[in-house]
Design a protein around this motif. Structure first.
Motif, PDB file in Angstrom:
ATOM      1  N   ALA A 441      70.403  92.977 -35.160  1.00 12.92           N
ATOM      2  CA  ALA A 441      69.754  91.775 -36.082  1.00 12.92           C
ATOM      3  C   ALA A 441      70.213  91.774 -36.981  1.00 12.92           C
ATOM      4  N   THR A 442      70.327  91.234 -38.506  1.00 12.71           N
ATOM      5  CA  THR A 442      70.974  91.060 -39.558  1.00 12.71           C
ATOM      6  C   THR A 442      70.930  91.733 -40.743  1.00 12.71           C
ATOM      7  N   ARG A 443      69.674  92.715 -40.434  1.00 19.00           N
ATOM      8  CA  ARG A 443      69.427  93.687 -41.358  1.00 19.00           C
ATOM      9  C   ARG A 443      70.175  94.764 -41.120  1.00 19.00           C
ATOM     10  N   ALA A 444      71.080  94.506 -39.718  1.00 20.50           N
ATOM     11  CA  ALA A 444      72.290  95.778 -39.731  1.00 20.50           C
ATOM     12  C   ALA A 444      73.295  95.814 -41.017  1.00 20.50           C
ATOM     13  N   SER A 445      73.254  94.405 -41.833  1.00 18.67           N
ATOM     14  CA  SER A 445      74.027  94.404 -43.140  1.00 18.67           C
ATOM     15  C   SER A 445      73.236  94.796 -43.943  1.00 18.67           C
ATOM     16  N   VAL A 446      73.805  95.950 -44.494  1.00 16.74           N
ATOM     17  CA  VAL A 446      73.385  95.977 -45.720  1.00 16.74           C
ATOM     18  C   VAL A 446      74.809  95.851 -47.423  1.00 16.74           C
ATOM     19  N   ASN A 447      73.776  94.908 -47.863  1.00 14.72           N
ATOM     20  CA  ASN A 447      74.431  93.916 -48.882  1.00 14.72           C
ATOM     21  C   ASN A 447      74.327  95.140 -50.179  1.00 14.72           C
ATOM     22  N   HIS A 448      75.327  94.648 -50.826  1.00 16.16           N
ATOM     23  CA  HIS A 448      76.052  95.552 -52.272  1.00 16.16           C
ATOM     24  C   HIS A 448      76.774  94.860 -52.935  1.00 16.16           C
ATOM     25  N   ILE A 449      76.817  94.986 -54.549  1.00 19.87           N
ATOM     26  CA  ILE A 449      78.198  94.525 -54.905  1.00 19.87           C
ATOM     27  C   ILE A 449      78.474  96.218 -56.378  1.00 19.87           C
ATOM     28  N   ARG A 506      76.710  88.773 -63.835  1.00 23.23           N
ATOM     29  CA  ARG A 506      75.945  89.395 -63.670  1.00 23.23           C
ATOM     30  C   ARG A 506      74.872  88.254 -62.684  1.00 23.23           C
ATOM     31  N   LYS A 507      74.239  87.277 -63.667  1.00 26.32           N
ATOM     32  CA  LYS A 507      72.944  86.752 -62.485  1.00 26.32           C
ATOM     33  C   LYS A 507      73.766  86.050 -60.862  1.00 26.32           C
ATOM     34  N   ASN A 508      74.484  85.410 -61.570  1.00 25.65           N
ATOM     35  CA  ASN A 508      75.592  84.887 -60.137  1.00 25.65           C
ATOM     36  C   ASN A 508      75.197  86.123 -58.661  1.00 25.65           C
ATOM     37  N   GLN A 509      76.093  87.182 -59.405  1.00 24.92           N
ATOM     38  CA  GLN A 509      76.018  88.315 -58.775  1.00 24.92           C
ATOM     39  C   GLN A 509      74.765  88.972 -57.716  1.00 24.92           C
ATOM     40  N   LEU A 510      73.619  88.655 -58.548  1.00 24.72           N
ATOM     41  CA  LEU A 510      72.255  88.921 -58.808  1.00 24.72           C
ATOM     42  C   LEU A 510      71.820  88.170 -57.468  1.00 24.72           C
ATOM     43  N   ALA A 511      72.007  86.809 -58.350  1.00 20.17           N
ATOM     44  CA  ALA A 511      71.492  85.890 -57.441  1.00 20.17           C
ATOM     45  C   ALA A 511      71.931  85.882 -55.687  1.00 20.17           C
ATOM     46  N   CYS A 512      73.630  85.908 -55.310  1.00 19.06           N
ATOM     47  CA  CYS A 512      73.943  85.455 -53.979  1.00 19.06           C
ATOM     48  C   CYS A 512      73.323  87.365 -53.662  1.00 19.06           C
ATOM     49  N   LEU A 513      73.210  87.976 -53.777  1.00 23.27           N
ATOM     50  CA  LEU A 513      72.918  89.674 -53.487  1.00 23.27           C
ATOM     51  C   LEU A 513      71.228  89.155 -52.390  1.00 23.27           C
ATOM     52  N   PHE A 514      70.228  88.191 -52.934  1.00 20.23           N
ATOM     53  CA  PHE A 514      69.239  88.295 -52.724  1.00 20.23           C
ATOM     54  C   PHE A 514      68.954  86.771 -52.031  1.00 20.23           C
ATOM     55  N   LEU A 515      70.294  86.387 -52.465  1.00 17.57           N
ATOM     56  CA  LEU A 515      70.192  84.839 -51.265  1.00 17.57           C
ATOM     57  C   LEU A 515      70.147  84.704 -49.915  1.00 17.57           C
ATOM     58  N   GLY A 518      70.609  89.507 -44.655  1.00 14.62           N
ATOM     59  CA  GLY A 518      71.060  91.312 -44.735  1.00 14.62           C
ATOM     60  C   GLY A 518      69.681  92.018 -45.188  1.00 14.62           C
ATOM     61  N   THR A 519      70.599  92.825 -45.638  1.00 16.08           N
ATOM     62  CA  THR A 519      69.094  94.115 -45.983  1.00 16.08           C
ATOM     63  C   THR A 519      69.401  93.673 -47.668  1.00 16.08           C
ATOM     64  N   PRO A 520      69.123  93.213 -48.790  1.00 18.50           N
ATOM     65  CA  PRO A 520      69.994  93.370 -50.596  1.00 18.50           C
ATOM     66  C   PRO A 520      69.270  95.263 -50.491  1.00 18.50           C
ATOM     67  N   LEU A 521      70.599  95.582 -51.659  1.00 17.70           N
ATOM     68  CA  LEU A 521      70.445  96.948 -51.861  1.00 17.70           C
ATOM     69  C   LEU A 521      71.244  97.219 -53.691  1.00 17.70           C
ATOM     70  N   LEU A 522      69.853  96.655 -54.996  1.00 22.66           N
ATOM     71  CA  LEU A 522      70.268  96.976 -56.146  1.00 22.66           C
ATOM     72  C   LEU A 522      70.225  98.233 -56.887  1.00 22.66           C
ATOM     73  N   LEU A 523      71.594  98.535 -57.743  1.00 22.26           N
ATOM     74  CA  LEU A 523      72.035 100.172 -58.080  1.00 22.26           C
ATOM     75  C   LEU A 523      70.568  99.528 -59.759  1.00 22.26           C
ATOM     76  N   ALA A 524      70.194 101.109 -59.755  1.00 17.54           N
ATOM     77  CA  ALA A 524      69.259 100.861 -60.589  1.00 17.54           C
ATOM     78  C   ALA A 524      69.554 101.471 -62.115  1.00 17.54           C
ATOM     79  N   GLY A 525      69.473  99.516 -62.618  1.00 20.17           N
ATOM     80  CA  GLY A 525      70.068 100.162 -64.040  1.00 20.17           C
ATOM     81  C   GLY A 525      71.147  98.894 -63.940  1.00 20.17           C
TER      82      GLY A 525
END
Length: 691
Positions: A441-449, A506-515, A518-525
């Motif tokens: 399934a699409t969740r196989a891709s854990v997306n991260h910046i 920074r906002k653009n990268q965060l926007a793409c991550l959640f749009l 796949g599964t988004p991963l956010l780094l703390a901070g």
């Protein structure tokens, strides 16, 4: 009788309410001695030879040993490195199944099985006793009161949003966490921290390694530490440095409180290597228990190790008893500690056989059929440093994987590189070119910046070059391939235009991550602009460089917590962003999963994908069910404004703006279908179709 044969059925120290059974695997040992210590771990009280050997398990039962007892092992056998054996009974060894640790390693030459400084190196033999400077295992009572109402969150994969954090680094500089709890397991579940996680909209906190670890001697001598924790020695024991007292109970209390808040807990686990390093490393546990079984040894010269990890050696999971240890460890963390999933460091090593990576390796097969692990999330870091180690997309259907192809493409795109719209389109739709096979399934891709390893999001747009001098390696460590953009100035600046541009990117990268699907991963901070001063390898920085700086929290413009909250809310609102089915284009009946559009709102043709230096990408994700709106997404990485038309769809007369990354406050602008408008320079826009 105080000592009896006991059982080989369960490895480790197992207290049954009356006494304790001790069992240790070693295929090549000649004798195993159990060593009991006083409460401070300084004085060895007794040595007891384990009386029985059942096949390759040495075992004995002591009816007067109860929880709290400190112990270790001395294992007798041949010291013959040229044959792969490194037994040295002068060395106290940590039980691989230790559930709790007492004391920390105090470095000295006594921890080495050979005479350091000898011309014969590891072919020499050292007779010094190292027990005084060794951490000890502790017999534990595994019972714990989880409370009658403890409910595991069981967040569906499609709803999962991962937040990667370090136990200490997350709260050490968080002033609204009680001083006594900062930097500890307890700090993770402090009310202020839970409120922050809930506000962000993350569902799952993924903790950097918490297994019992050792600080490398070379780092200690530099007055540094193995901060990230990728130097494991105890696969069953929570690291005690993050607890005020009983680390096992402190960790379980934290898990319970996070579960009460609906937040899952995942662990980053390091089964690919241990803290013992290469052939010149110390003898602390596995090496002295059965070196030839636990590690991949060079088949031509077993004095040396096959190193697929870059850490000197590699754990050999093709050995059935070593595989058993890893599987027992995973089940222990799920059943006894109630964790909800695992991220496997350098996972390719775990699936290696004699011929390299094997999708049918013993480890992957064991995981696939295990009923306990079937209930938790499994994420692979799908590479190691050995031949054929890069295996992104090659793990079985039960797994999700860190997708570094997403990271690379999106970094390059928002750093200003052109001619990437084809690559970006694939990464925004869960990378079907990598993961669409074997019914995945699409969740196989854990997306991260960004993740712990590399630049933070703030540093990604503040530095063109790494600045790792504080690590003491002459800036040689860390990646040189960062795809970063300092926006015209290296490091901090008071230039308002540069500061604004960095915030926008920074906002653009965060926007793409959640749009992105796949599964988004956010780094703390990253939500508060945390910086490591350009250090892209802060593995040894247990200080303000490595800890999250929360000073921007609540500061208008600098704090993007509200923006992340808005993006996670959009992700919850639009089911197509969370869809687990792979998208198709225009179907014969006119329906669609995704439509890729030109600025003129026409469906893209081959020539459009090859537009020279193209930086504009627009697409519509169709509704999943009747009554749900489509979402129209526009990415403009160009440094200039680009005019475009909104799609014309008979059933949707208007498009309501739900995102514009150039706006400080999101305005619900409504435009008619087919209307002309424009995308500001370096922006992400999104619109919801309305009747």
């Amino acid at each position: 009788m105080r000592l009896s044969a006991g059982s080989a059925a369960r490895l480790g120290a197992s207290w049954d309410g009356r006494g304790t059974n001790f069992a240790l695997f070693s295929a090549n040992a000649e004798k195993v001695e159990l060593c009991l210590f006083d409460g401070q771990g300084r004085r060895e009280l007794e040595r007891i030879e384990l009386p029985e050997r059942s096949e390759d398990v040495w075992h004995g039962y002591l009816n007067d040993v109860s929880p709290g007892q400190l112990y270790g092992y001395r294992v007798h056998g041949p010291y013959a490195p040229e044959r792969g054996h490194r037994f040295n009974a002068n060395k106290l060894l940590l039980d691989p199944y230790a559930k709790r640790l007492a004391g920390r390693l105090v470095w000295s030459d006594a921890h080495f099985g050979y005479r350091t400084g000898s011309a014969r190196e590891d072919l020499s033999f050292d007779r010094r006793d190292n027990a005084r400077g060794m951490p000890k295992a502790v017999v534990v009572d595994e019972t714990f009161n989880w409370g009658r109402r403890e409910i595991r969150p069981n967040v569906a994969w499609e709803d999962t949003i991962i937040y990667e954090a370090h136990v200490k680094g997350l709260t050490q500089r968080r002033h609204d966490v009680s001083p006594g709890w900062r930097g500890t397991y307890g700090g993770l579940c402090a009310p202020a921290m839970i409120d922050h996680l809930k506000k962000l909209g993350v569902t799952t906190i993924e903790l950097l390694p918490i297994h019992g670890l050792i600080d490398d001697r070379v780092l200690v001598e530099r007055k540094l530490a193995n901060y990230w924790g990728y130097n494991t020695l105890a696969f069953f024991a929570p690291e005690p440095r993050y607890a005020q007292d009983n680390a096992l109970d402190a960790f379980r209390t934290t898990v319970a409180r996070l579960h009460d808040a609906g937040i899952e807990v995942m662990l980053d686990v390091v089964y690919n290597h241990t803290a013992e390093g290469n052939h010149l490393g110390p003898t602390l546990s596995f090496r002295g228990i059965d070196n030839a079984s636990y590690y991949w040894l060079n088949k031509d010269n077993p004095r040396y190790y096959d190193d697929f990890t870059g850490c000197g050696s590699s754990v050999n999971l093709s050995h059935p008893r070593v595989l058993q240890m890893v599987m027992d460890s995973l089940r222990y963390w799920v059943e006894v500690c109630h964790v909800d999933g695992f991220r496997f460091d350098l996972a390719t090593t775990l699936a290696r056989g004699p011929n390299g990576y094997d999708r049918n390796a013993a480890f992957l097969t064991a995981v696939r059929q295990d009923p306990v692990l079937a209930t938790v999330k499994l994420v692979a870091e799908p590479w190691d440093l050995g031949m054929g180690g890069y295996q992104v997309g090659a793990f079985p259907s039960q797994w999700s994987e860190w997708n570094d192809r997403y990271r690379s493409a999106m970094r390059r795109y928002w750093s200003g590189e052109g001619s990437l719209i084809g690559e970006v389109s694939r990464r925004m739709t869960a990378s079907s070119d990598l993961f669409r096979h074997d019914n995945r399934a699409t969740r196989a891709s854990v997306n991260h910046i960004t993740v712990h390893d590399g630049f933070t999001l703030a540093d990604l747009f503040s530095y063109n070059d790494k600045h790792n001098e504080a690590n003491g390696e002459d800036n040689r460590d860390g990646s040189n391939d960062n795809h970063s953009n300092n926006c015209g100035h290296e490091g901090p600046t008071s230039d308002a235009a540069i500061v604004a541009l960095r915030r926008q990117l920074r906002k653009n990268q965060l926007a793409c991550l959640f749009l992105a699907q796949g599964t988004p991963l956010l780094l703390a901070g990253d939500e508060v602009g945390n910086s490591q001063n350009g250090n892209n390898n802060a593995y040894c920085q247990d200080n303000e460089t490595g800890w999250v700086n929360w000073d921007n929290l609540g500061k208008q413009g600098d704090d993007l917590t509200d923006f992340v909250s808005h993006m996670t809310a959009l992700r919850r609102r639009f089911a197509q962003l969370r869809c687990q089915r792979w998208l198709s284009g225009r179907r014969k009946d006119g329906s669609y999963g995704v439509l890729w559009l030109t600025p003129a709102a026409e469906e893209m043709q081959e020539a459009d994908w090859n537009f020279p230096e193209g930086r504009f990408l627009a697409f519509v994700l169709g509704p999943m069910e009747q009554g749900q709106p489509p979402i129209f997404i526009v990415l403009n990485a160009a440094p200039e404004e680009i005019a475009f038309k909104l799609p014309e769809m008979p059933e949707y007369k208007n498009w309501q703006q739900v995102l514009n990354t150039t706006e400080a406050v999101q305005s619900p602008t409504r435009l008619a279908s087919g209307a002309a408008t424009s995308a500001p320079p370096r922006s992400v826009l999104a619109f919801a179709g309305t009747a």
